[in-house]
Scaffold this active site. Structure first.
Site, PDB file in Angstrom:
ATOM      1  N   ASP A 156      -8.708  87.938 -60.329  1.00  0.00           N
ATOM      2  CA  ASP A 156      -9.740  88.637 -60.818  1.00  0.00           C
ATOM      3  C   ASP A 156     -10.298  89.374 -59.261  1.00  0.00           C
ATOM      4  O   ASP A 156     -11.269  89.013 -58.903  1.00  0.00           O
ATOM      5  CB  ASP A 156     -10.925  88.106 -61.591  1.00  0.00           C
ATOM      6  CG  ASP A 156     -11.936  89.381 -62.167  1.00  0.00           C
ATOM      7  OD1 ASP A 156     -11.958  90.182 -61.721  1.00  0.00           O
ATOM      8  OD2 ASP A 156     -12.588  88.935 -63.189  1.00  0.00           O
TER       9      ASP A 156
ATOM     10  N   GLN B 220     -14.655  57.531 -66.811  1.00  0.00           N
ATOM     11  CA  GLN B 220     -13.564  58.084 -67.242  1.00  0.00           C
ATOM     12  C   GLN B 220     -12.917  59.066 -65.929  1.00  0.00           C
ATOM     13  O   GLN B 220     -14.010  59.709 -65.483  1.00  0.00           O
ATOM     14  CB  GLN B 220     -13.656  58.725 -68.559  1.00  0.00           C
ATOM     15  CG  GLN B 220     -14.548  60.127 -68.566  1.00  0.00           C
ATOM     16  CD  GLN B 220     -14.692  60.451 -70.133  1.00  0.00           C
ATOM     17  OE1 GLN B 220     -15.059  59.687 -70.958  1.00  0.00           O
ATOM     18  NE2 GLN B 220     -14.544  61.923 -70.276  1.00  0.00           N
TER      19      GLN B 220
ATOM     20  N   ASP C 138      -5.260  83.351 -63.682  1.00  0.00           N
ATOM     21  CA  ASP C 138      -5.834  84.493 -63.776  1.00  0.00           C
ATOM     22  C   ASP C 138      -6.355  85.210 -62.490  1.00  0.00           C
ATOM     23  O   ASP C 138      -7.166  84.393 -61.859  1.00  0.00           O
ATOM     24  CB  ASP C 138      -6.630  84.817 -65.027  1.00  0.00           C
ATOM     25  CG  ASP C 138      -7.317  86.568 -65.063  1.00  0.00           C
ATOM     26  OD1 ASP C 138      -6.495  87.423 -65.311  1.00  0.00           O
ATOM     27  OD2 ASP C 138      -8.728  86.517 -64.602  1.00  0.00           O
TER      28      ASP C 138
ATOM     29  N   GLU D  55     -11.914  92.009 -57.506  1.00  0.00           N
ATOM     30  CA  GLU D  55     -12.831  93.421 -57.706  1.00  0.00           C
ATOM     31  C   GLU D  55     -13.171  94.032 -56.374  1.00  0.00           C
ATOM     32  O   GLU D  55     -14.153  93.447 -55.891  1.00  0.00           O
ATOM     33  CB  GLU D  55     -13.674  92.992 -58.508  1.00  0.00           C
ATOM     34  CG  GLU D  55     -13.246  92.434 -60.038  1.00  0.00           C
ATOM     35  CD  GLU D  55     -14.464  92.048 -60.982  1.00  0.00           C
ATOM     36  OE1 GLU D  55     -15.424  92.640 -60.383  1.00  0.00           O
ATOM     37  OE2 GLU D  55     -14.394  91.358 -61.850  1.00  0.00           O
ATOM     38  N   TYR D  56     -12.354  94.960 -55.750  1.00  0.00           N
ATOM     39  CA  TYR D  56     -11.072  95.431 -56.019  1.00  0.00           C
ATOM     40  C   TYR D  56     -10.331  95.703 -54.889  1.00  0.00           C
ATOM     41  O   TYR D  56     -10.892  95.898 -53.623  1.00  0.00           O
ATOM     42  CB  TYR D  56     -11.543  96.853 -56.491  1.00  0.00           C
ATOM     43  CG  TYR D  56     -12.386  96.835 -57.731  1.00  0.00           C
ATOM     44  CD1 TYR D  56     -11.905  96.643 -59.009  1.00  0.00           C
ATOM     45  CD2 TYR D  56     -13.585  97.009 -57.478  1.00  0.00           C
ATOM     46  CE1 TYR D  56     -12.815  96.578 -60.249  1.00  0.00           C
ATOM     47  CE2 TYR D  56     -14.528  96.690 -58.605  1.00  0.00           C
ATOM     48  CZ  TYR D  56     -14.235  96.757 -59.829  1.00  0.00           C
ATOM     49  OH  TYR D  56     -14.995  96.430 -60.947  1.00  0.00           O
TER      50      TYR D  56
ATOM     51  N   MET E 235     -10.395  96.072 -67.277  1.00  0.00           N
ATOM     52  CA  MET E 235     -11.693  96.207 -67.593  1.00  0.00           C
ATOM     53  C   MET E 235     -12.519  97.386 -67.969  1.00  0.00           C
ATOM     54  O   MET E 235     -13.288  97.919 -67.047  1.00  0.00           O
ATOM     55  CB  MET E 235     -12.481  95.409 -66.238  1.00  0.00           C
ATOM     56  CG  MET E 235     -12.139  94.121 -66.038  1.00  0.00           C
ATOM     57  SD  MET E 235     -12.951  93.383 -64.391  1.00  0.00           S
ATOM     58  CE  MET E 235     -12.158  94.253 -63.160  1.00  0.00           C
ATOM     59  N   THR E 236     -12.283  97.738 -69.269  1.00  0.00           N
ATOM     60  CA  THR E 236     -12.605  99.090 -69.759  1.00  0.00           C
ATOM     61  C   THR E 236     -14.233  98.945 -70.200  1.00  0.00           C
ATOM     62  O   THR E 236     -14.487  99.148 -71.241  1.00  0.00           O
ATOM     63  CB  THR E 236     -11.702  99.443 -71.034  1.00  0.00           C
ATOM     64  OG1 THR E 236     -11.476  98.318 -71.793  1.00  0.00           O
ATOM     65  CG2 THR E 236     -10.487 100.080 -70.399  1.00  0.00           C
ATOM     66  N   TYR E 237     -14.907  98.614 -69.277  1.00  0.00           N
ATOM     67  CA  TYR E 237     -16.472  98.560 -69.732  1.00  0.00           C
ATOM     68  C   TYR E 237     -17.087  98.668 -68.596  1.00  0.00           C
ATOM     69  O   TYR E 237     -16.581  98.800 -67.023  1.00  0.00           O
ATOM     70  CB  TYR E 237     -16.814  97.351 -70.437  1.00  0.00           C
ATOM     71  CG  TYR E 237     -16.196  95.936 -69.972  1.00  0.00           C
ATOM     72  CD1 TYR E 237     -16.301  95.448 -68.498  1.00  0.00           C
ATOM     73  CD2 TYR E 237     -15.271  95.594 -70.721  1.00  0.00           C
ATOM     74  CE1 TYR E 237     -15.817  94.358 -68.211  1.00  0.00           C
ATOM     75  CE2 TYR E 237     -14.532  94.572 -70.144  1.00  0.00           C
ATOM     76  CZ  TYR E 237     -14.779  93.677 -68.759  1.00  0.00           C
ATOM     77  OH  TYR E 237     -14.218  92.639 -68.531  1.00  0.00           O
ATOM     78  N   ASP E 238     -18.447  98.711 -68.251  1.00  0.00           N
ATOM     79  CA  ASP E 238     -19.407  99.011 -67.232  1.00  0.00           C
ATOM     80  C   ASP E 238     -19.081 100.143 -66.445  1.00  0.00           C
ATOM     81  O   ASP E 238     -19.336 100.336 -65.189  1.00  0.00           O
ATOM     82  CB  ASP E 238     -18.942  97.869 -66.055  1.00  0.00           C
ATOM     83  CG  ASP E 238     -19.576  96.471 -66.544  1.00  0.00           C
ATOM     84  OD1 ASP E 238     -20.528  96.474 -67.664  1.00  0.00           O
ATOM     85  OD2 ASP E 238     -19.359  95.266 -65.924  1.00  0.00           O
TER      86      ASP E 238
ATOM     87  N   GLY F   7     -13.720  87.141 -59.431  1.00  0.00           N
ATOM     88  CA  GLY F   7     -14.759  87.812 -60.191  1.00  0.00           C
ATOM     89  C   GLY F   7     -15.551  88.586 -59.116  1.00  0.00           C
ATOM     90  O   GLY F   7     -15.299  88.785 -58.026  1.00  0.00           O
ATOM     91  N   TRP F   8     -16.517  89.164 -59.634  1.00  0.00           N
ATOM     92  CA  TRP F   8     -17.472  90.116 -58.653  1.00  0.00           C
ATOM     93  C   TRP F   8     -18.011  89.304 -57.709  1.00  0.00           C
ATOM     94  O   TRP F   8     -17.934  89.794 -56.458  1.00  0.00           O
ATOM     95  CB  TRP F   8     -18.701  90.653 -59.674  1.00  0.00           C
ATOM     96  CG  TRP F   8     -19.553  91.455 -58.955  1.00  0.00           C
ATOM     97  CD1 TRP F   8     -20.819  91.221 -58.658  1.00  0.00           C
ATOM     98  CD2 TRP F   8     -19.481  92.914 -58.671  1.00  0.00           C
ATOM     99  NE1 TRP F   8     -21.560  92.250 -57.927  1.00  0.00           N
ATOM    100  CE2 TRP F   8     -20.680  93.367 -58.028  1.00  0.00           C
ATOM    101  CE3 TRP F   8     -18.372  93.741 -58.877  1.00  0.00           C
ATOM    102  CZ2 TRP F   8     -20.741  94.683 -57.701  1.00  0.00           C
ATOM    103  CZ3 TRP F   8     -18.543  95.051 -58.196  1.00  0.00           C
ATOM    104  CH2 TRP F   8     -19.544  95.454 -57.404  1.00  0.00           C
TER     105      TRP F   8
END
Length: 608
Positions: free
Chosen positions: A380, A313, A378, A382-383, A448-451, A340-341
């Site tokens: 991501d 397929q 999206d 950083e940074y 990203m309101t964590y870490d 991402g990181w």
């Protein structure tokens, strides 16, 4: 997102280069009474599928076979089946496996491969002798037809028209593909698709076949939404976004698959999925793990649809499972997240030619094999203009430039979002880039309101990694959700374009004697996959919460100290998000939740 790196344990057999594979067959024997015939069975523009057929045309049994050929520079085999394929430069060799080397008179065997590039094989040899001149067809596959246009759209049907393909032997017919699956074969250049669902999105492509049964590349895609059925067929709690990250590598050690979104009940409660992560290499978007993304086969009991994948397929893996998920839950929108990181180091080069970067991203998102799966992209990074795994020096305007180029390339029909820092300290990461100026080009920010705090500070002080507000003794001012949201609003980002981040994991220390925050430690607490971090589904029972601070739970058990969100603290954070007029919430990531989707449900309920 500090811990986004791919799991690789146990995957060595998937990443060995073809040149390093060891042949299993016996040495080739001379044989002239056999033929090897090549056919290009599929072509999707950026790659193709090829098939060789070895046939014994003689009167004696062949006990082993070896097929050799040359590809032009730039064309190569990327994966193969039913043969051991190796190469030396542009010279390729395929040897039988242990079970398919013996060919009785008149018998034949086929093996296939996926390839990249546009070339065809030349200089074929079979067991060191001639392939009898039949191994390389003399004609080319048809060209791609024109991108279809849609007309006469109703609740249940659509008419498609396209310009003809060209071929040196003549085009025999066209396959019409809806959402990547063939729905019809026609001889003309129009087709009316019926039996559709009202108010539903579909994607159509076509491909041509010539009189030699060679199939050409797929055309560009046209997206169609049938009339009726309302404008939003699925749940959107309180008009808010409830978005979760699905990790590509989660199908390995974590054994977390798209079907888990169904069995947990999460699929009916979310609105969007970010598929993480695509890579950023040489300033361009790229698929990272092709096996997990579109090659891994699923059995009937593992798949969303209950139908097993077949070896031939066009699309398997996570992408096909996401396609099945959208068919079952048409309200869900899926974005392909890049960076991402681990993969943010490529964005600096991408920013040097933002238009080329955006074009490369659209080519990946709109690959004809999965163009119907993704509704947007999206980023991501950083940074930007700051330090993450590496330090970026592209300047304060680079992020805005990149966002503008993406919107110009993708247009208004695609979602374009970004995951961004929540560092609101004076002169911190929010101040390093023009997030306010870039907001006009983006649908929303995943803040990203964590870490904020964790055991990278080995001796502490212990602190909640996702504090909603400040509190006495907080290690650093500006490291809170409330401060980040306030600063972004002050820079001109509309509240409705800000999503509050929730971590489905905890961060912890060991060697801690103090129950309240602010204690000293000796290092990171043990974790299943990485020291200092653990999933909520584990912490819920292994180290239950003993208190709350700044809207986040913490737990002291033995000498370990953890902080994480619970359904109760999530309810409080969602109430705060509503009071701030935020666009909703997002979370990292699905596999940290319980089997029953406890945290996803808490977000959904809290946003209503």
């Amino acid at each position: 997102m500090r811990f986004r790196h791919r799991a690789t344990a146990g995957l060595a057999t998937l990443v060995l280069p073809l040149a390093g594979l060891v042949a299993l067959a016996a040495p080739a024997q001379a044989a002239t009474s056999a033929t090897a015939t090549y056919t290009r069975t599929q072509d999707w523009g950026s790659g193709f599928e090829g098939k060789w057929t070895v046939r014994n045309t003689g009167t004696t049994t062949i006990n082993a076979w070896t097929v050799e050929w040359d590809f032009p520079s730039g064309t190569k085999v990327t994966s193969a089946w039913d043969a051991t394929v190796t190469n030396s430069g542009d010279h390729w060799t395929a040897r039988n496996l242990g079970w398919n080397g013996t060919l009785a008179p008149g018998a034949s065997v086929t093996f296939g491969f996926n390839g990249s590039g546009t070339g065809s094989p030349a200089g074929c040899k079979l067991n060191g002798g001639s392939c009898d001149g039949t191994s390389v067809p003399g004609d080319a596959a048809p060209s791609a037809p024109g991108t279809p246009t849609a007309s006469d759209i109703t609740d249940t049907s659509v008419k498609l028209s396209w310009s003809a393909a060209t071929d040196d032997r003549g085009v025999k017919d066209y396959d019409v593909l809806r959402d990547g699956a063939k729905v019809a074969t026609v001889t003309g250049t129009t087709y009316t698709d019926t039996g559709l669902t009202a108010g539903t999105d579909y994607s159509y492509t076509v491909r041509a076949r010539d009189t030699a049964d060679q199939t050409g590349p797929v055309s560009g895609s046209v997206k169609v939404r049938t009339t009726g059925g309302g404008t939003d067929p699925g749940p959107r709690p309180g008009g808010k976004v409830n978005l979760g990250y699905f990790t590509e590598w989660g199908v390995y050690g974590r054994n977390y698959h798209v079907k888990n979104l169904v069995t947990s009940g999460s699929a009916s409660k979310i609105t969007h999925i970010n598929y993480a992560f695509g890579n950023v290499r040489n300033g361009q978007c790229a698929v990272d793990d092709a096996f997990a993304a579109y090659e891994k086969s699923y059995t009937a009991d593992q798949s969303v649809s209950g139908t097993a994948d077949t070896w031939d397929q066009p699309l398997r893996g996570n992408f096909n499972q996401l396609r099945q998920l959208k068919a079952k839950y048409p309200h869900i929108k899926i974005l392909y997240s890049f960076g991402g990181w681990t993969y943010s180091g490529g964005f600096g080069q991408a920013a040097q030619n933002a238009a080329a970067f955006a074009k490369s991203c659209k080519a990946v998102v709109e690959d004809p094999r999965w163009a119907d799966v993704f509704d947007g992209i999206d980023i991501d990074w950083e940074y930007p203009n700051a330090c993450g795994l590496t330090c970026d020096t592209s300047g304060p305007t680079a992020f805005r430039t990149l966002s503008q180029a993406l919107r110009a390339e993708f247009g208004e029909d695609y979602l374009i979002t970004a995951a961004i820092t929540a560092d609101a300290s004076a002169g911190g990461k929010i101040d390093a880039a023009d997030y306010g100026g870039a907001a006009q080009y983006l649908d929303w920010y995943n803040v990203m309101t964590y870490d904020y705090f964790g055991a990278w500070d080995k001796t502490g002080p212990t602190a909640p990694h996702s504090p909603l507000t400040s509190y006495p003794g907080i290690p650093k001012e500006g490291f809170t959700s409330a401060a980040a949201i306030a600063k972004l609003k002050a820079k001109g980002v509309p509240a409705g374009k800000l999503l509050l981040g929730i971590g489905f994991y905890g961060r912890g220390w060991t060697g801690v004697t103090q129950s309240a925050p602010g204690g000293t430690a000796t290092g990171p607490a043990a974790g299943t996959y990485e020291a200092g971090i653990e999933d909520y589904k584990v912490l819920k029972t292994s180290c239950p919460a003993t208190g709350t601070v700044a809207g986040t739970a913490y737990a002291h058990c033995g000498s370990n100290w953890w902080s994480y969100d619970t359904p109760s603290t999530i309810a409080g954070k969602m109430a705060w998000a509503r009071s701030q007029g935020l666009g909703g919430a997002f979370f990292w990531e699905f596999s940290g939740d319980t089997a029953g989707g406890e945290l996803v449900g808490a977000i959904s309920d809290g946003l209503k």
